[in-house]
Design an enzyme around this catalytic site. Structure first.
Site, PDB file in Angstrom:
ATOM      1  N   LYS A  24    -100.523  27.611   5.819  1.00  0.00           N
ATOM      2  CA  LYS A  24    -100.942  28.989   6.134  1.00  0.00           C
ATOM      3  C   LYS A  24    -102.379  29.014   6.671  1.00  0.00           C
ATOM      4  O   LYS A  24    -103.256  29.695   6.136  1.00  0.00           O
ATOM      5  CB  LYS A  24    -100.791  29.883   4.910  1.00  0.00           C
ATOM      6  CG  LYS A  24     -99.344  30.026   4.439  1.00  0.00           C
ATOM      7  CD  LYS A  24     -99.218  30.989   3.281  1.00  0.00           C
ATOM      8  CE  LYS A  24     -97.773  31.151   2.853  1.00  0.00           C
ATOM      9  NZ  LYS A  24     -97.186  29.945   2.231  1.00  0.00           N
ATOM     10  N   VAL A  25    -102.578  28.313   7.745  1.00  0.00           N
ATOM     11  CA  VAL A  25    -103.907  28.137   8.321  1.00  0.00           C
ATOM     12  C   VAL A  25    -104.499  29.494   8.693  1.00  0.00           C
ATOM     13  O   VAL A  25    -103.872  30.292   9.391  1.00  0.00           O
ATOM     14  CB  VAL A  25    -103.838  27.215   9.551  1.00  0.00           C
ATOM     15  CG1 VAL A  25    -105.238  26.975  10.106  1.00  0.00           C
ATOM     16  CG2 VAL A  25    -103.160  25.891   9.189  1.00  0.00           C
ATOM     17  N   ASP A  80    -108.352  30.405   9.479  1.00  0.00           N
ATOM     18  CA  ASP A  80    -109.803  30.269   9.602  1.00  0.00           C
ATOM     19  C   ASP A  80    -110.213  30.590  11.038  1.00  0.00           C
ATOM     20  O   ASP A  80    -109.399  31.052  11.830  1.00  0.00           O
ATOM     21  CB  ASP A  80    -110.226  28.848   9.204  1.00  0.00           C
ATOM     22  CG  ASP A  80    -111.577  28.828   8.495  1.00  0.00           C
ATOM     23  OD1 ASP A  80    -112.534  29.420   9.044  1.00  0.00           O
ATOM     24  OD2 ASP A  80    -111.675  28.225   7.411  1.00  0.00           O
ATOM     25  N   PRO A 124     -88.620  32.397   4.019  1.00  0.00           N
ATOM     26  CA  PRO A 124     -88.777  32.064   2.605  1.00  0.00           C
ATOM     27  C   PRO A 124     -88.308  33.204   1.710  1.00  0.00           C
ATOM     28  O   PRO A 124     -88.173  34.343   2.154  1.00  0.00           O
ATOM     29  CB  PRO A 124     -90.288  31.869   2.474  1.00  0.00           C
ATOM     30  CG  PRO A 124     -90.853  32.840   3.480  1.00  0.00           C
ATOM     31  CD  PRO A 124     -89.873  32.853   4.632  1.00  0.00           C
ATOM     32  N   GLN A 168     -86.794  34.423  -5.633  1.00  0.00           N
ATOM     33  CA  GLN A 168     -87.457  35.663  -5.236  1.00  0.00           C
ATOM     34  C   GLN A 168     -86.466  36.774  -4.902  1.00  0.00           C
ATOM     35  O   GLN A 168     -86.879  37.912  -4.675  1.00  0.00           O
ATOM     36  CB  GLN A 168     -88.376  35.413  -4.031  1.00  0.00           C
ATOM     37  CG  GLN A 168     -89.611  34.608  -4.359  1.00  0.00           C
ATOM     38  CD  GLN A 168     -90.599  34.598  -3.202  1.00  0.00           C
ATOM     39  OE1 GLN A 168     -91.114  35.636  -2.797  1.00  0.00           O
ATOM     40  NE2 GLN A 168     -90.851  33.424  -2.658  1.00  0.00           N
ATOM     41  N   ASN A 178     -81.021  36.430  -0.273  1.00  0.00           N
ATOM     42  CA  ASN A 178     -79.676  35.867  -0.184  1.00  0.00           C
ATOM     43  C   ASN A 178     -79.553  35.079   1.120  1.00  0.00           C
ATOM     44  O   ASN A 178     -79.853  35.597   2.196  1.00  0.00           O
ATOM     45  CB  ASN A 178     -78.645  36.995  -0.234  1.00  0.00           C
ATOM     46  CG  ASN A 178     -77.233  36.511  -0.042  1.00  0.00           C
ATOM     47  OD1 ASN A 178     -76.767  36.348   1.081  1.00  0.00           O
ATOM     48  ND2 ASN A 178     -76.529  36.285  -1.142  1.00  0.00           N
ATOM     49  N   ALA A 179     -79.091  33.841   1.013  1.00  0.00           N
ATOM     50  CA  ALA A 179     -79.065  32.965   2.192  1.00  0.00           C
ATOM     51  C   ALA A 179     -78.181  33.515   3.303  1.00  0.00           C
ATOM     52  O   ALA A 179     -78.585  33.558   4.473  1.00  0.00           O
ATOM     53  CB  ALA A 179     -78.603  31.564   1.790  1.00  0.00           C
ATOM     54  N   GLY A 225     -86.628  26.976  -2.495  1.00  0.00           N
ATOM     55  CA  GLY A 225     -87.455  26.085  -3.290  1.00  0.00           C
ATOM     56  C   GLY A 225     -86.965  25.943  -4.711  1.00  0.00           C
ATOM     57  O   GLY A 225     -86.187  25.056  -5.037  1.00  0.00           O
TER      58      GLY A 225
END
EC number: 4.1.1.23
Length: 216
Positions: free
Chosen positions: A64-65, A67, A172, A177, A180-181, A194
């Site tokens: 999650k870059v 900057d 995700p 969480q 449902n796929a 995960g």
């Protein structure tokens, strides 16, 4: 990016032995792994190289870059040089920061995924109001890969409408969480799972059941 069985394993464990045990049981059905901070901070970024060499899987670095452009460029370069095939970057930092990531990834013949909106409830306050703008920015910059939540199908659908049918979305939030796929894959190209896999007493069986549920 093609994803076998449309499932990406989020390998958010901290011990190498556990990671390898899970991969031993699941890579028959998976060819894409998402690796984030838990395992990378615990074992060092060389774990990306080790898993890549041992299991011959595609690796998405979920860092999650977020900057400034110059720093983003260094993060992306270092991560992808360890062997990751792609890296997830935040979009709220704006066009210059995102473009730095995109340009570096392309220079290394790798990819980025632009994070539009997150899967947890707290994202509704700050990310939700701008997620469609982030998606549109991605389209304007020529980005093809996106992250959008499996836990909010209505939002996922809207993001798909913005980025178009030819863009590649990974989502995700499937499993613990509440996502449902099968529902997710109406609008997403791959579901990220995960804890439902790596915390299962039998990760292989848990994965098989998820894959079966998609086919029903």
């Amino acid at each position: 990016m093609n994803v076998k069985n449309q499932i990406i394993l989020a390998l958010d464990v901290e011990e190498k032995n556990k990671a390898y045990e899970i991969l031993d049981q699941t890579t028959e059905y998976l060819d894409t792994i998402k690796i984030g901070y838990p395992i990378t901070l615990a074992l060092g970024p060389s774990i990306i190289t080790s898993i890549k060499e041992e299991y011959d899987v595609k690796i998405i670095a979920d860092f999650k870059v977020a900057d400034i452009d110059a720093t983003n460029e260094k993060i992306v370069k270092t991560t992808l040089n360890y062997g990751a095939d792609a890296i997830i970057v935040h979009g709220f930092t704006g066009e210059d920061s995102v473009l730095a990531c995109k340009n570096m990834a392309e220079k290394l013949d790798k990819e980025i995924f632009l994070l539009t909106e997150m899967s947890h409830p707290g994202a509704d306050k700050f990310l939700k109001p701008v997620s469609l703008d982030i998606a549109q920015m991605g389209v304007d910059l020529g980005i093809k890969n996106y992250v959008a939540p499996a836990t909010k199908i209505d939002r996922l659908k809207k993001i798909r409408e913005v980025v178009g049918k030819d863009s590649f979305i990974i989502s995700p939030g499937v499993g613990f969480q509440g996502g449902n796929a099968k529902d997710t894959l109406q609008y997403s190209n791959a579901a990220i799972v995960g804890r439902s896999i790596y915390n299962a007493s039998n990760p292989k069986k848990a994965l098989e059941e998820i894959i079966e549920s998609i086919k029903v």
